[in-house]
Scaffold this motif. Structure first.
Motif, PDB file in Angstrom:
ATOM      1  N   ASN A 237      38.724  52.574  24.274  1.00 12.80           N
ATOM      2  CA  ASN A 237      39.561  51.910  25.259  1.00 12.80           C
ATOM      3  C   ASN A 237      40.249  50.707  24.614  1.00 12.80           C
ATOM      4  OD1 ASN A 237      40.039  49.759  27.432  1.00 12.80           O
ATOM      5  ND2 ASN A 237      39.576  51.551  28.694  1.00 12.80           N
ATOM      6  N   GLU A 238      41.564  50.587  24.808  1.00 12.70           N
ATOM      7  CA  GLU A 238      42.310  49.511  24.168  1.00 12.70           C
ATOM      8  C   GLU A 238      41.802  48.135  24.595  1.00 12.70           C
ATOM      9  OE1 GLU A 238      44.539  49.655  21.726  1.00 12.70           O
ATOM     10  OE2 GLU A 238      44.174  51.812  21.644  1.00 12.70           O
ATOM     11  N   GLU A 239      41.414  48.010  25.864  1.00 17.23           N
ATOM     12  CA  GLU A 239      40.911  46.731  26.350  1.00 17.23           C
ATOM     13  C   GLU A 239      39.552  46.397  25.731  1.00 17.23           C
ATOM     14  OE1 GLU A 239      42.339  44.421  28.298  1.00 17.23           O
ATOM     15  OE2 GLU A 239      44.167  45.610  28.191  1.00 17.23           O
ATOM     16  N   TYR A 240      38.740  47.448  25.529  1.00 17.90           N
ATOM     17  CA  TYR A 240      37.433  47.222  24.918  1.00 17.90           C
ATOM     18  C   TYR A 240      37.579  46.596  23.530  1.00 17.90           C
ATOM     19  CZ  TYR A 240      33.038  48.144  22.524  1.00 17.90           C
ATOM     20  OH  TYR A 240      31.894  47.983  21.799  1.00 17.90           O
ATOM     21  N   LYS A 241      38.589  47.056  22.803  1.00 20.98           N
ATOM     22  CA  LYS A 241      38.784  46.547  21.447  1.00 20.98           C
ATOM     23  C   LYS A 241      39.036  45.042  21.434  1.00 20.98           C
ATOM     24  CE  LYS A 241      40.561  51.015  19.877  1.00 20.98           C
ATOM     25  NZ  LYS A 241      41.722  51.774  19.366  1.00 20.98           N
ATOM     26  N   LYS A 242      39.581  44.533  22.543  1.00 20.30           N
ATOM     27  CA  LYS A 242      39.827  43.091  22.627  1.00 20.30           C
ATOM     28  C   LYS A 242      38.518  42.304  22.746  1.00 20.30           C
ATOM     29  CE  LYS A 242      44.327  43.727  24.880  1.00 20.30           C
ATOM     30  NZ  LYS A 242      45.124  43.477  26.120  1.00 20.30           N
ATOM     31  N   PHE A 243      37.468  42.987  23.236  1.00 19.24           N
ATOM     32  CA  PHE A 243      36.170  42.312  23.352  1.00 19.24           C
ATOM     33  C   PHE A 243      35.712  41.768  21.996  1.00 19.24           C
ATOM     34  CE2 PHE A 243      34.392  44.821  27.250  1.00 19.24           C
ATOM     35  CZ  PHE A 243      35.390  44.272  28.025  1.00 19.24           C
ATOM     36  N   GLU A 244      35.986  42.547  20.954  1.00 24.15           N
ATOM     37  CA  GLU A 244      35.489  42.184  19.628  1.00 24.15           C
ATOM     38  C   GLU A 244      36.140  40.904  19.098  1.00 24.15           C
ATOM     39  OE1 GLU A 244      34.251  46.655  18.126  1.00 24.15           O
ATOM     40  OE2 GLU A 244      36.160  45.800  17.459  1.00 24.15           O
TER      41      GLU A 244
END
Length: 353
Positions: A237-244
């Protein structure tokens, strides 16, 4: 060639087990309202109900709609002596989602809520702590529900029901297959996404005829060495990648990928799919995004030569089944859609479960 069998919640539901999130929500709310109407008081982690005077009669509480309707009446009735207080906005949203859609997926909704919170919260650390505590509470309640209410000791009447999983694979169900000759199955790996032991008796029977292992990939009830995994698993998920890029580890507290590291189950799966070519058989699994990380790794693997859907059928007409919807879900796990169309076995060569 090997065979992987994906067992999902639809398998338990077909065995008349009430394992859906709707079933759990009914149980959880009924426990709350039964307590309230009994002693005019309920105080829990997610919700509190108090009454300053007696209540005449107990309303109808036979369905989840009944329970939520009663809860809303108590909450909104202006002349009522009842106080209804939600201690969790996340839980309140779950109730609202069910009211609009008549179903709820706790894991998907958790991730949706997590995304919104990560982008909008002005006090992220504190808000994440509260959300994760509320979700952990629901996980514990769900596990208790399955253990106390759902699991049955009723014997399986026909352990040989799924012996067709032992059969060779027809050449027209495989890509890169030579014509005419079917492919012999050497090993079967049952990837059980359920927490329940429903498939055990079938796996034991299959193992008496062909090497069959069962992998409780999301944990197993009453087994402290294989704890329940409950959360979300879509690293793509593109948004998940922002978590990192955010310096807040609480964002990952209920992400499945990190929970898999507690046991060797995931590594056992990887060793199996790396070891030989295989066919995937889907039985009762939704193939939804909450398991995308794992399913993508399986479906796109170079050794995956076939994906066979055992679809759910509810009528006699050709369209009265979930085959097409299941292909939509499967496609979300493929970057190469052309490869997806090659691997998924066509409807005319698939069967109802």
């Amino acid at each position: 060639m090997n065979r992987i069998v994906l067992i999902g919640n639809g398998f338990d539901l077909s065995h008349k087990l009430k394992t859906s999130y709707n079933d759990f929500l009914f149980y959880y709310l009924k426990k709350i309202l039964d307590s309230f109407f009994d002693i005019l008081f309920y105080e829990g982690k997610l919700i509190e109900l108090h009454s300053r005077s007696s209540i005449t009669g107990v309303p109808k509480m036979e369905t989840l709609d009944d329970l939520i309707s009663n809860l809303n009446i108590l909450k909104t009735k202006r002349d009522s002596n009842v106080s209804v207080k939600y201690n969790s906005h996340f839980f309140q949203e779950i109730i609202e989602v069910y009211q609009h859609e008549k179903w709820v997926d706790l894991e998907n909704h958790y991730f949706s809520y997590l995304l919104r919170m990560s982008n909008a919260s002005s006090n992220l650390k504190e808000d994440l702590s509260k959300l994760n505590q509320d979700f952990e509470h629901l996980k514990t309640e769900f596990e208790n529900y399955l253990r106390e209410v759902v699991i049955s000791d009723k014997p399986i009447q026909n352990p040989a029901k799924f012996d067709f999983l032992l059969e060779d694979i027809p050449h027209d169900q495989l890509i890169d297959s030579k014509p005419v000759y079917p492919t012999y199955i050497e090993n079967i790996h049952v990837l059980n996404f359920n927490y329940t032991p429903t498939f055990n008796i079938y796996a034991n029977h299959l193992n008496s005829k062909k090497n069959t292992s069962i992998n409780f990939i999301h944990g197993e009830l009453n087994n402290p060495d294989n704890p329940i995994i409950f959360g979300y698993g879509d690293e793509h998920n593109e948004e998940y990648k922002k978590f990192e890029n955010k310096k807040e580890n609480q964002l990952f507290e209920h992400i499945k990928s990190f929970k898999y590291l507690r046991t060797s189950n995931y590594q056992d799966l990887i060793r199996f799919i790396d070891g030989n070519e295989f066919q995937v058989c889907i039985m009762g699994h939704s193939c939804g995004l909450s398991d995308r990380t794992m399913l993508k790794e399986i479906f796109e693997h170079i050794n995956c030569k076939s994906i066979l859907i055992y679809y759910h059928k509810w009528g006699t007409d050709t369209h009265e089944n979930d085959y097409v919807n299941k292909t939509y879900e499967i496609s979300r796990h493929f970057t190469d859609k052309g490869m997806m169309r090659k691997k998924v076995v066509s409807f005319d060569k698939s069967e109802a479960l």
